[in-house]
Design a protein around this motif. Structure first.
Motif, PDB file in Angstrom:
ATOM      1  N   ASP A 127     -21.970 -15.291  10.151  1.00 34.59           N
ATOM      2  CA  ASP A 127     -22.122 -14.166   9.423  1.00 34.59           C
ATOM      3  C   ASP A 127     -22.509 -14.639   7.720  1.00 34.59           C
ATOM      4  O   ASP A 127     -21.665 -15.598   7.451  1.00 34.59           O
ATOM      5  CB  ASP A 127     -20.710 -13.173   8.938  1.00 34.59           C
ATOM      6  CG  ASP A 127     -20.615 -12.304  10.152  1.00 34.59           C
ATOM      7  OD1 ASP A 127     -21.596 -11.950  10.965  1.00 34.59           O
ATOM      8  OD2 ASP A 127     -19.592 -11.698  10.251  1.00 34.59           O
ATOM      9  N   GLY A 128     -23.726 -14.194   7.147  1.00 36.92           N
ATOM     10  CA  GLY A 128     -23.851 -14.650   5.884  1.00 36.92           C
ATOM     11  C   GLY A 128     -24.565 -16.329   5.812  1.00 36.92           C
ATOM     12  O   GLY A 128     -24.853 -16.677   4.885  1.00 36.92           O
ATOM     13  N   MET A 143     -26.072 -13.473  15.734  1.00 38.17           N
ATOM     14  CA  MET A 143     -24.425 -13.808  15.515  1.00 38.17           C
ATOM     15  C   MET A 143     -24.156 -13.829  14.036  1.00 38.17           C
ATOM     16  O   MET A 143     -23.388 -14.239  13.435  1.00 38.17           O
ATOM     17  CB  MET A 143     -24.639 -15.417  15.526  1.00 38.17           C
ATOM     18  CG  MET A 143     -24.817 -15.752  17.276  1.00 38.17           C
ATOM     19  SD  MET A 143     -23.736 -15.034  18.354  1.00 38.17           S
ATOM     20  CE  MET A 143     -22.165 -15.663  17.692  1.00 38.17           C
ATOM     21  N   GLY A 144     -25.178 -12.934  13.234  1.00 44.12           N
ATOM     22  CA  GLY A 144     -24.883 -12.756  11.766  1.00 44.12           C
ATOM     23  C   GLY A 144     -25.504 -13.525  10.971  1.00 44.12           C
ATOM     24  O   GLY A 144     -25.540 -13.325   9.489  1.00 44.12           O
ATOM     25  N   ALA A 184     -35.286 -17.915  18.031  1.00 49.44           N
ATOM     26  CA  ALA A 184     -34.411 -18.418  17.074  1.00 49.44           C
ATOM     27  C   ALA A 184     -33.841 -17.440  16.235  1.00 49.44           C
ATOM     28  O   ALA A 184     -32.483 -17.181  16.099  1.00 49.44           O
ATOM     29  CB  ALA A 184     -34.887 -19.658  16.427  1.00 49.44           C
ATOM     30  N   ARG A 185     -34.731 -16.390  15.495  1.00 52.89           N
ATOM     31  CA  ARG A 185     -34.491 -15.392  14.765  1.00 52.89           C
ATOM     32  C   ARG A 185     -33.619 -14.176  15.509  1.00 52.89           C
ATOM     33  O   ARG A 185     -32.199 -14.028  15.322  1.00 52.89           O
ATOM     34  CB  ARG A 185     -35.467 -14.390  14.482  1.00 52.89           C
ATOM     35  CG  ARG A 185     -35.020 -13.378  13.522  1.00 52.89           C
ATOM     36  CD  ARG A 185     -36.329 -12.429  13.095  1.00 52.89           C
ATOM     37  NE  ARG A 185     -36.958 -13.045  12.184  1.00 52.89           N
ATOM     38  CZ  ARG A 185     -36.589 -12.819  10.812  1.00 52.89           C
ATOM     39  NH1 ARG A 185     -35.574 -12.351  10.482  1.00 52.89           N
ATOM     40  NH2 ARG A 185     -37.340 -13.419   9.892  1.00 52.89           N
ATOM     41  N   ALA A 186     -33.797 -14.112  16.905  1.00 47.08           N
ATOM     42  CA  ALA A 186     -33.120 -13.162  17.802  1.00 47.08           C
ATOM     43  C   ALA A 186     -31.626 -13.460  18.021  1.00 47.08           C
ATOM     44  O   ALA A 186     -30.727 -13.000  18.153  1.00 47.08           O
ATOM     45  CB  ALA A 186     -33.604 -13.074  19.004  1.00 47.08           C
ATOM     46  N   ILE A 187     -31.758 -15.239  18.249  1.00 44.90           N
ATOM     47  CA  ILE A 187     -30.242 -15.569  18.766  1.00 44.90           C
ATOM     48  C   ILE A 187     -29.228 -15.749  17.398  1.00 44.90           C
ATOM     49  O   ILE A 187     -28.230 -15.389  17.490  1.00 44.90           O
ATOM     50  CB  ILE A 187     -30.308 -16.970  19.358  1.00 44.90           C
ATOM     51  CG1 ILE A 187     -30.918 -16.887  20.603  1.00 44.90           C
ATOM     52  CG2 ILE A 187     -29.147 -17.620  19.324  1.00 44.90           C
ATOM     53  CD1 ILE A 187     -31.620 -18.196  21.408  1.00 44.90           C
ATOM     54  N   LEU A 188     -30.046 -16.199  16.409  1.00 45.72           N
ATOM     55  CA  LEU A 188     -29.086 -16.310  15.178  1.00 45.72           C
ATOM     56  C   LEU A 188     -28.770 -15.244  14.255  1.00 45.72           C
ATOM     57  O   LEU A 188     -27.593 -15.093  13.969  1.00 45.72           O
ATOM     58  CB  LEU A 188     -29.902 -17.328  14.135  1.00 45.72           C
ATOM     59  CG  LEU A 188     -30.320 -18.904  14.818  1.00 45.72           C
ATOM     60  CD1 LEU A 188     -30.770 -19.525  13.784  1.00 45.72           C
ATOM     61  CD2 LEU A 188     -28.894 -19.519  14.850  1.00 45.72           C
TER      62      LEU A 188
END
Length: 118
Positions: free
Chosen positions: A5-6, A29-30, A22-26
Motif C-alpha cells: 500500500d502506497g 498488492m496496493g 508487473a502493474r497487475a501484480i503490484l
C-alpha cells in the motif's frame, strides 16, 4: 504476501506485456505503479517524481538498463538513491551489482518473487 500500500514503483520495460503483468501484480498488492517504455522515458520519469523502487529492464533499444541506471544516479533528481532492481531473464546478481543494481527480479515473472523484491 505483504501489502505494498502506497509504495510508488516505476516499471521500465520495452515489452508492454511485461509492464502490464508487473502493474497487475503490484497494483493488486496496493502499489502505485507508473510505467516507462524505454530508458529515456524512465530517466524523464525519475527526474519528475520520487519513487520508492524502480524496476528496470536490462535489454532495451536505445538507452539500455545499465545506461539508464547511470543517468538516474548521475543526474539531479529525487531518485538518485532509490533502489533500482534489474528486470532480466539473465541470472546473477553479481553481474548486475557491478552496474549498481540493488537486486534482480527474474523473467519470466514470478508474482511472489516480484512482491518480495519490491
Amino acid at each position: 504476501m505483504p501489502s505494498l500500500d502506497g509504495v510508488r514503483v516505476l516499471v521500465v520495460d520495452d515489452n508492454p506485456i511485461n509492464r502490464e503483468l508487473a502493474r497487475a501484480i503490484l497494483g493488486q498488492m496496493g502499489a502505485e505503479v507508473s510505467e516507462a517504455a524505454d530508458g529515456l522515458a524512465a530517466v524523464e520519469a525519475a527526474q519528475a517524481l520520487p519513487y520508492d523502487v524502480i524496476l528496470l529492464d536490462i535489454r532495451m533499444p536505445g538507452l539500455d538498463g545499465p545506461a539508464t541506471l547511470a543517468r538516474i544516479r548521475e543526474e539531479p533528481g529525487p531518485n538518485q538513491d532509490a533502489p533500482i532492481l534489474a528486470f532480466s531473464a539473465d541470472a546473477g546478481l553479481e553481474h548486475f551489482a557491478a552496474h549498481g543494481f540493488d537486486a534482480v527480479v527474474s523473467k519470466p515473472l514470478d508474482a511472489g518473487a516480484l512482491v518480495a523484491a519490491v
